[in-house]
Design an enzyme around this catalytic site. Structure first.
Site, PDB file in Angstrom:
ATOM      1  CG  ASP A 108      34.024  52.546  33.507  1.00  0.00           C
ATOM      2  OD1 ASP A 108      33.364  53.522  33.923  1.00  0.00           O
ATOM      3  OD2 ASP A 108      34.983  52.682  32.718  1.00  0.00           O
TER       4      ASP A 108
HETATM    5  C1  NOJ Z   1      33.459  55.930  32.354  1.00  0.00           C
HETATM    6  C2  NOJ Z   1      34.952  55.953  32.259  1.00  0.00           C
HETATM    7  O1  NOJ Z   1      35.414  54.847  31.526  1.00  0.00           O
HETATM    8  C3  NOJ Z   1      35.636  55.965  33.611  1.00  0.00           C
HETATM    9  O2  NOJ Z   1      37.005  56.186  33.417  1.00  0.00           O
HETATM   10  C4  NOJ Z   1      35.052  57.011  34.500  1.00  0.00           C
HETATM   11  O3  NOJ Z   1      35.727  57.016  35.729  1.00  0.00           O
HETATM   12  C5  NOJ Z   1      33.578  56.716  34.686  1.00  0.00           C
HETATM   13  N1  NOJ Z   1      32.910  56.766  33.398  1.00  0.00           N
HETATM   14  C6  NOJ Z   1      32.905  57.680  35.649  1.00  0.00           C
HETATM   15  O4  NOJ Z   1      32.802  58.912  35.072  1.00  0.00           O
END
Ligand code: NOJ
Length: 720
Positions: A265
């Site tokens: 993430d």
């Molecule tokens: C953080 C989020 O937790 C995740 O779900 C998302 O896909 C990513 N950022 C990218 O935007």
């Protein structure tokens, strides 16, 4: 391109090229623009301009024209002509926005979910996208956590069905086909259980709970062919998922045979230092490479450390090659070596984005996802003068968090939809929407009651602002704001029939207003055609059929409350006993349970029958009302004598059926050993013969129940 060609490419790459394939950056960085659309912190980057343009994938770019330019500019600089992968968060729609995933769960309709995901993929693909960071298969029990909107709810089986359907919709038979995109399931694992419901917080649970509830839906997603997996921010058993060898190697790759790409993430690799499992970038990078984390999203640890780690013998070239090979294979699976632009096409964008067919599908989906929670004979509205008040009366901000390129300004409002379908017998008051940063809407309650005095029925369009749902939106107070509660109380006090239409990304604490509402329609954030869908139901053009994917709490202190809990040794049911597991001031049961949802007709479930060989359970369901309607028949099981405690009930199958007034249907479910199985203390997937309760009903609280006994030769555990 065959595998040999990919291996040749990998063999020919410099270490810097490999490290940058393993790094995902936003396109703004490449063009040195002010970053937009960020979903996390922006760091000080250490990349050279040259290195930036070697990144293997980009996060969040949108639009066919831009993506074609970006791919072209990139390939012009690329030594090996390896195309970029474009990934972004298309969570419940690209431009045409579908209901939020929590609402999608309420449809109990995987086929419609798949159809909608296919429409979403068509739009995203035309805009040049290759991968979406969806579905989120995280099981959720705590509505304080703002991301429950992105999950399909509290049940592992339903979550698995919805996640798999979503993936089939995105990827079709082959994601390289026109109009298809690859799916990245997230957040592996157990991101849905942060302590206290506080975003990004620690997750701590037993291995058994993890296996019983949290892992199954991701597994379904892998079995449905998800091309990618995103690791979660949280810890599991004291190790951040980002570098968890248990999760990423043992469970995902060894047990489940996943061969696709794993991405972290946002900046989670760097955050290992905050977690205190790494003292510097070197240690963070080393741990993630060992765990088999292929791509690092939005931080520069791999880029800055892989060479040194290799020189110091802390990681191996094979480990790096494994990751890079998987990334190139994904590019190959998407057909990018042959056609780096895939489906990006401005004319197709023009034709597909927000097209009438997709909007109609969004409306159908929204209709099926709304849940009628209460109805004391007021709905559907068929005559009289309607009053409309509350912050969701006249706003397009009903798309929900993560609405990608959705257009709140172009979204039909409830008022517009009512005018279109009901006509002029309509009065409005107190319709101002929330202003960002302000806690409540202005108090115009007195004026509202006065203006709506001639209305027979008053619709209170209430809820939480959409920007209070999604990432980083945890709350401790789930009540409607004071002025919204006041509005409902005042309308009721003035003798009006009050119909609350609730817009929210989570089950809110509505107990304080429930008494004063004659009807409650939970509309969730219903998406681009959500207002029309709500009016379709309010006016009875369609019959509500949604069933809750997540329990509603009686108050915030009762959270987490969910149907599939383990039982204590002192259950609340022993009423005569003071020393039971209960609260002094609140029942244990939810306000509205999982699987619950009313209709404008009534259904009854006749006595259930279990076949002699115990392999089938059936029930007769009858429409006892005066309208045709759909309902969801649910089959649950409880293992009543196992080697470890089992949930009081677990959903194992469901069927959505449609019945005319007076019509009856025989609904039959198979009972399989798979349904009776679980992970035992040794983490083995077993079923243990003995007693089981089979249950069938139209929600998780009202079920027919029969105990069956499956004898075993030895009485010992039997591996399947
Ligand atoms: C953080 C989020 O937790 C995740 O779900 C998302 O896909 C990513 N950022 C990218 O935007």
């Amino acid at each position: 391109m065959d595998r040999k060609h990919i291996l040749d490419l990998v063999a020919d790459m410099s270490l810097e090229e490999k490290a940058m394939q393993m790094t995902q950056l936003s396109p703004d960085l490449l063009y040195q623009l002010t970053p937009t659309n960020l979903t996390g912190p922006l760091r000080v980057w250490k990349f050279s301009d040259e290195a930036l343009w070697k990144t293997g994938s980009v996060l969040g770019p949108l639009g066919a024209a831009f993506l074609k330019k970006l791919q072209k500019d990139y390939l012009a600089k690329s030594r090996q002509q390896i195309p970029l992968l474009f990934m972004t968060d298309v969570i419940h729609g690209y431009v045409t926005i579908m209901p939020i995933p929590l609402a999608q769960g309420c449809t109990f309709d995987p086929d419609l979910t798949e159809e909608a995901a296919a429409a979403v993929a068509r739009e995203a693909a035309a805009s040049g996208l290759h991968v979406t960071f969806s579905p989120m298969a995280d099981l959720v029990r705590d509505p304080r956590w703002g991301r429950v909107m992105e999950s399909s709810g509290e049940d592992p089986y339903l979550n698995g069905q919805i996640a798999a359907a979503t993936i089939r919709g995105y990827q079709g038979k082959d994601p390289r086909e026109k109009g298809r995109i690859a799916s990245c399931v997230k957040h592996f694992a157990a991101y849905g259980q942060p302590e206290g419901g506080r975003e990004y917080n620690t997750v701590d649970m037993s291995r058994g709970v993890l296996r019983d509830f949290y892992l199954p839906a991701y597994r379904e997603a892998i079995e449905a062919g998800a091309a990618m997996v995103m690791s979660s921010f949280n810890t599991v058993e004291r190790v951040p998922a980002t570098c968890s060898r248990f999760l990423l190697r043992r469970v995902l790759r060894e047990e489940w045979g996943f061969e696709g790409v794993v991405i972290s993430d946002y900046s989670a690799v760097e955050e290992l230092m905050n977690h205190s499992v790494a003292c510097d970038d070197m240690e963070a990078g080393e741990k993630c490479v060992h765990a088999g984390l292929d791509i690092e999203m939005m931080s520069g640890v791999y880029a800055g450390t892989l060479q040194q780690l290799l020189d110091q013998g802390r990681i191996t070239r094979e480990e790096i090659n494994e990751c890079v090979t998987r990334i190139l294979e994904l590019k190959n699976r998407m057909g990018l070596f042959e056609n780096p632009f895939k489906d990006a096409d401005e004319e197709e964008e023009e034709r597909l984005l927000y097209c009438p067919e997709h909007l109609e599908l969004a409306r159908r989906f929204a209709r099926e996802s709304m849940v009628l929670l209460k109805n004391q004979g007021v709905l559907p509205v068929s005559r009289g003068r309607i009053g409309l008040a509350g912050p969701f009366s006249d706003t397009g901000n009903i798309l929900g968090g993560w609405h990608c390129e959705g257009k709140p300004d172009r979204t039909q409002t409830l008022l517009q939809a009512l005018k279109a379908q009901w006509g002029e017998g309509l009065e409005t008051a107190m319709t101002e929407h929330f202003i960002h940063g302000e806690a409540d809407v202005p108090d115009r309650v007195e004026e509202a009651v006065e203006r709506l005095r001639d209305c027979d029925i008053c619709i209170a369009a209430v809820g939480e602002p959409e920007w209070d749902t999604g990432e980083a939106t945890s709350r401790t107070n789930l009540r409607l704001t004071p002025n919204q509660e006041k509005l409902i109380h005042a309308l009721h006090g003035a003798g009006k029939k009050v119909v609350a239409v609730l817009f929210s990304g989570r089950p809110l604490d509505i107990a304080p207003v429930l008494q004063d509402c004659d009807a409650v329609l939970q509309a969730w954030f219903p998406g681009s055609a959500g207002a029309a869908a709500a009016v379709d139901l309010l006016l009875g053009k369609y019959n509500p059929s949604g069933h809750l994917s997540m329990s509603f709490p009686r108050n915030t202190g009762q959270i987490p409350v969910y149907y599939n809990h383990y039982e204590t040794g002192r259950p609340e049911t022993e009423k005569e006993n003071h020393y039971t597991s209960r609260y002094l001031d609140c029942a244990n049961s939810p306000l509205f349970p999982f699987g619950y949802g009313l209709s404008y007709t009534t259904f009854t479930c006749g006595e259930m029958k279990v076949s002699e060989d115990l392999g089938k359970v059936s029930v007769r369901v009858r429409n006892t009302g005066e309208r045709s309607g759909e309902t969801v028949v649910q089959m649950y099981i409880r293992d009543v004598s196992a080697s470890v405690v089992r949930p009081v009930m677990e959903l194992k199958a469901f069927r959505r059926i449609s019945l005319e007034p007076g019509e009856e249907a025989q609904v039959e479910f198979s009972v399989t050993k798979e349904m009776l199985s679980f992970y035992n203390e040794e983490e083995k997937w077993v079923w243990e013969p003995g007693a089981f309760d089979l249950m069938v009903g139209l929600d998780s609280e009202h079920v027919e129940r029969e105990r069956i006994f499956i004898p075993a030769g030895t009485g010992e555990q039997e591996a399947l």
